[in-house]
Enzyme design. Structure first.
Site, PDB file in Angstrom:
ATOM      1  N   GLY A  15       2.921 -49.106 -31.426  1.00 63.46           N
ATOM      2  CA  GLY A  15       3.161 -47.669 -31.609  1.00 63.46           C
ATOM      3  C   GLY A  15       4.602 -47.425 -32.015  1.00 63.46           C
ATOM      4  N   ARG A  76      -0.956 -52.523 -35.510  1.00 66.22           N
ATOM      5  CA  ARG A  76      -1.414 -53.387 -34.413  1.00 66.22           C
ATOM      6  C   ARG A  76      -2.406 -54.349 -35.045  1.00 66.22           C
ATOM      7  NH1 ARG A  76      -1.570 -48.127 -31.251  1.00 66.22           N
ATOM      8  NH2 ARG A  76       0.189 -48.252 -29.830  1.00 66.22           N
ATOM      9  N   ASP A 107       4.985 -54.270 -25.299  1.00 64.55           N
ATOM     10  CA  ASP A 107       4.500 -55.527 -24.717  1.00 64.55           C
ATOM     11  C   ASP A 107       3.490 -56.264 -25.594  1.00 64.55           C
ATOM     12  OD1 ASP A 107       2.621 -53.619 -24.192  1.00 64.55           O
ATOM     13  OD2 ASP A 107       2.465 -54.015 -22.044  1.00 64.55           O
ATOM     14  N   THR A 130       9.507 -48.337 -27.346  1.00 67.15           N
ATOM     15  CA  THR A 130       8.265 -47.578 -27.120  1.00 67.15           C
ATOM     16  C   THR A 130       8.633 -46.326 -26.335  1.00 67.15           C
ATOM     17  OG1 THR A 130       6.296 -47.483 -25.692  1.00 67.15           O
ATOM     18  CG2 THR A 130       7.821 -49.232 -25.216  1.00 67.15           C
ATOM     19  N   ASP A 132       6.967 -45.018 -24.117  1.00 64.01           N
ATOM     20  CA  ASP A 132       6.427 -45.089 -22.750  1.00 64.01           C
ATOM     21  C   ASP A 132       7.425 -45.605 -21.710  1.00 64.01           C
ATOM     22  OD1 ASP A 132       4.094 -44.263 -23.884  1.00 64.01           O
ATOM     23  OD2 ASP A 132       2.947 -46.072 -23.453  1.00 64.01           O
ATOM     24  N   ASP A 134       7.759 -48.566 -20.606  1.00 62.51           N
ATOM     25  CA  ASP A 134       6.990 -49.337 -19.622  1.00 62.51           C
ATOM     26  C   ASP A 134       7.280 -50.832 -19.657  1.00 62.51           C
ATOM     27  OD1 ASP A 134       5.871 -49.758 -22.093  1.00 62.51           O
ATOM     28  OD2 ASP A 134       3.793 -49.511 -21.457  1.00 62.51           O
ATOM     29  N   ARG A 176       0.377 -44.402 -21.447  1.00 62.64           N
ATOM     30  CA  ARG A 176      -0.947 -44.996 -21.260  1.00 62.64           C
ATOM     31  C   ARG A 176      -1.143 -45.522 -19.849  1.00 62.64           C
ATOM     32  NH1 ARG A 176      -1.962 -48.254 -26.320  1.00 62.64           N
ATOM     33  NH2 ARG A 176       0.079 -48.984 -25.673  1.00 62.64           N
TER      34      ARG A 176
HETATM   35  O1  F6P Z   1       2.399 -46.970 -26.364  1.00 61.46           O
HETATM   36  C1  F6P Z   1       2.825 -45.812 -26.929  1.00 61.46           C
HETATM   37  C2  F6P Z   1       1.707 -44.804 -27.028  1.00 61.46           C
HETATM   38  O2  F6P Z   1       2.245 -43.668 -27.644  1.00 61.46           O
HETATM   39  C3  F6P Z   1       1.015 -44.451 -25.725  1.00 61.46           C
HETATM   40  O3  F6P Z   1       1.725 -43.533 -24.942  1.00 61.46           O
HETATM   41  C4  F6P Z   1      -0.300 -43.927 -26.217  1.00 61.46           C
HETATM   42  O4  F6P Z   1      -1.311 -44.080 -25.244  1.00 61.46           O
HETATM   43  C5  F6P Z   1      -0.588 -44.797 -27.398  1.00 61.46           C
HETATM   44  O5  F6P Z   1       0.664 -45.273 -27.856  1.00 61.46           O
HETATM   45  C6  F6P Z   1      -1.330 -44.102 -28.522  1.00 61.46           C
HETATM   46  O6  F6P Z   1      -1.616 -45.020 -29.512  1.00 61.46           O
HETATM   47  P1  F6P Z   1      -2.187 -44.662 -30.952  1.00 61.46           P
HETATM   48  O7  F6P Z   1      -1.056 -44.171 -31.789  1.00 61.46           O
HETATM   49  O8  F6P Z   1      -2.734 -45.939 -31.457  1.00 61.46           O
HETATM   50  O9  F6P Z   1      -3.214 -43.592 -30.767  1.00 61.46           O
END
Ligand code: F6P
Length: 328
Positions: A15, A76, A107, A130, A132, A134, A176
């Site tokens: 992300g 990804r 991660d 990120t 998050d 995390d 998440r």
């Molecule tokens: O890991 C970062 C994040 O923004 C999370 O907070 C969220 O759950 C996820 O990515 C969303 O991913 P995507 O952009 O693939 O919908």
């Protein structure tokens, strides 16, 4: 300085987060400073397998420190999770004479790097990026601070309309698996209640707390909910539950979503990204591999990637207590 590393590849993966460009800029400029070639890799591990590379010099990263997103794009990759995909990636890197990688992401990105290093002994350093926050081994990931400012700004605006109509708002924020965004932005925006996956408040206690707020004279309320919170199936179910059990409030939901990932990075994130980029390249040039650079006690420190991916960063208990006191 390692004589073996003459060309470093840099990529962003997973992300995106505000500050990724500032990190790319820093890696590229640090390479130039040390007379090491730098190659930008598009779309993370996908781009490695496709050989989607471009040579980057110090001037190629001008004007990007203030830009959200990532000029190298992000992805990804499913194929890189397979041994066949990683074999192709290794061949592409060898063909382009890339000696080491700086991987910017979370991660998932680091896990990919670790497996790749194990199979091919390819030198890798990670930069945590990120929203998050995390990742174990750094108090701040790049992008977290900017996301917090975005969320606080949104909640301030939501509060205006909530108080005009005496409404209760559930505001869902990203995160998440962890509640860092919800807890910090919730405290910063003066939320009446903060729901995070680390603390299961329970529906009864939520109702009790909302009744208490009402009795204490509050006419409107903001409840910040981390997307990973387990109290209800989702934020809309929470709304239904509260509406069914409390007729004092007109309830609305606002899901902030991907706007939290965009925007110009804050000064904090730009400085952090600049520091991390320098540390990442210089760590590779010292001949080290499989580390993540991080901010610990105001200093740039290294944590083994294995440790970084093993443990999530823990919620700040002191801040949690502050939030409880502030919501009385
Ligand atoms: O890991 C970062 C994040 O923004 C999370 O907070 C969220 O759950 C996820 O990515 C969303 O991913 P995507 O952009 O693939 O919908």
């Amino acid at each position: 300085m390692s004589k073996n590393i003459k060309k470093i590849g840099v990529m962003t993966s997973g992300g995106d987060a505000p500050g990724m460009n500032a990190a790319i800029r820093s890696v590229v400029r640090t390479c130039a400073y040390h007379n090491v070639e730098c190659v930008g890799i598009y779309r993370g591990y996908e781009g490695i397998m496709e050989g989607d590379f471009k040579s980057m010099d110090a001037r190629s990263v001008k004007g990007i420190i203030n830009k959200g997103g990532t000029v190298l794009k992000s992805a990804r990759s499913k194929q890189f999770r397979t041994p066949e995909g990683r074999k192709i990636a290794h061949e592409q890197l060898k063909k382009a004479e890339i000696d080491a990688l700086v991987v910017i992401g979370g991660d998932g990105t680091f896990n990919g790097g670790l497996v790749f290093n194990k199979e091919y002994e390819f030198p890798i350093i990670g930069i945590p990026c990120t929203i998050d926050n995390d990742i174990f081994g750094t108090t701040h990931t790049i992008g977290f601070d900017t996301a917090l400012n975005t969320v606080v700004d949104c909640i301030d605006k939501i509060r205006d309309t909530a108080s005009s109509h005496n409404r209760l708002f559930f505001v869902e924020v990203m995160g998440r698996d962890v509640g860092h965004i919800a807890l910090n932005a919730g405290v910063g925006a003066g939320a009446e209640e903060i729901l995070i996956p680390e603390e299961n408040l329970g529906l009864d206690r939520l109702l009790e707390s909302l009744h208490r707020s009402k009795r204490s004279g509050k006419s409107s309320s903001i409840v910040v909910v981390a997307e990973g919170d387990k109290i209800g199936k989702n934020v809309f179910e929470l709304k239904d539950y509260v509406e069914a059990n409390m007729d004092e409030y007109d309830v609305r939901v606002s899901v902030l979503g991907h706007m939290q990932r965009g925007g110009s990075p804050s000064c904090f994130d730009r400085v952090l990204a600049s520091r991390m980029g320098v540390k990442a390249v210089e760590t590779l040039l010292e001949g080290k591999t499989n580390y993540m650079v991080g901010l610990l006690n105001e200093k740039m420190e290294l944590t083994h990637l294995r440790e970084a991916v093993k443990g999530k960063s823990k919620i700040d208990r002191e801040l949690l207590r502050v939030s409880e006191i502030m919501t009385t």
